[in-house]
Each structure stands twice: as structure tokens, then as C-alpha cells.
Design an enzyme around this catalytic site. Sequence first.
Site, mmCIF file in Angstrom:
data_model
loop_
_atom_site.group_PDB
_atom_site.id
_atom_site.type_symbol
_atom_site.label_atom_id
_atom_site.label_comp_id
_atom_site.label_asym_id
_atom_site.label_seq_id
_atom_site.Cartn_x
_atom_site.Cartn_y
_atom_site.Cartn_z
ATOM 1 N N LEU A 10 30.928 62.044 92.348
ATOM 2 C CA LEU A 10 30.689 60.630 91.955
ATOM 3 C C LEU A 10 32.014 60.105 91.876
ATOM 4 C CD1 LEU A 10 28.668 58.280 91.537
ATOM 5 C CD2 LEU A 10 29.127 58.873 89.077
ATOM 6 N N HIS A 11 32.298 58.956 92.630
ATOM 7 C CA HIS A 11 33.553 58.195 92.620
ATOM 8 C C HIS A 11 33.611 56.775 92.986
ATOM 9 C CE1 HIS A 11 33.193 59.674 96.860
ATOM 10 N NE2 HIS A 11 34.115 58.699 97.071
ATOM 11 N N LEU A 12 34.139 56.107 91.905
ATOM 12 C CA LEU A 12 34.111 54.693 92.087
ATOM 13 C C LEU A 12 35.330 54.025 92.559
ATOM 14 C CD1 LEU A 12 33.214 51.698 90.913
ATOM 15 C CD2 LEU A 12 34.410 52.361 88.859
#
Length: 177
Positions: A94-96
Amino acid sequence: MGEWKFSLVKSMEDPVLQVYTDDKIVIIKDKYPKSEYHYLVLPKENISGIRLLNSSHLSILKYMDTKAREFLREHYEGLVFWLGYHAVPSLQRLHLHLISDDFKSTALKTAKHWNSFTTHFFLPSSKIIKDIEDFGSVQLPEPSVCEAYLKTKLKCHKCSFKPSNMPSLKQHLNDCH
């Protein structure tokens, strides 16, 4: 084969890329930035991607969003940034994305790169958080819709200019305010 999909874990540990770290998250410079300023916020908890998010992840999503906004206020006051996730990320973990809206970068090469940030393929952080609060999961577009977003005809995100190709768009971006 496909080990590049897991490269973010290694990047999280690279002190050259790290710009912020605490006990819950790491903020790193994107290795292939699609804008002048492009960062990724990653949880230290191993969450493989957006499709697996549920209400148990709400606190980390809010924390990632808050820390991202604090980082931007401290370092980039006055610049416009977009905070969001790709509907179908190419990398595991997961990466923003924290990306400035200038989109001036040598790594921005294809219409797919462009459309992954300038269409509804790019899901605002606030939408992801609201989906989890309201539904307990992220409401993602269907795969065929995501494909269509990535194949959308090029269009400037700040005006009505519709270039015929990426070089034309990139030239336009230098002059468009």
C-alpha cells in the site's frame, strides 16, 4: 520474475530515499517521479494493496493522510499537491502518492503515466478514507473502467488543451499555469 512489484519494501529502507520515518510510516521520494515533487507514504505494517483494505485499516489510513499533509505544510507551503492511490497499483505494498500538480518530469513518458494521475484512476486519499468509514472497504472502479481511464485521450489538467501526443502535452505543461 516480477520482483520489481515488491521493490517498495526495499525502497522504504533506503536512507537516500527516506524523508520521514516514525514507528508507523515511512515517507520516501518516488524513484521515478512523475512530477517535480513526488513522494510515497507507506505503512510499516505489511498491507499489500488497496483491494484488501477494510475497517481495521482506518486508523493507519487516517494517520498516513495526516502525516502526508503535515509533511507538505512543512516543506511545500503554497504548492498544489494531490494525495491519492492508484485504483490498480503496479507495485505491491500500500502506498499513498503525494504529487505536485506541475507534472514536470523526465520519468513522465507515456499517456498511461499521465492518465494514472489525471483521471479517476487516481483515487483521492479522502475518498479512500470515506469509503472505509461508510462501507468497510474501498469502492473501486471495475477493471474495464480502470483500463478505459488509462486509455483516455490526453488532456491538460489545468485547461482545455487536448494534445495529440505526450511531447506536445509536456511542451504545453511548461507554459500552462
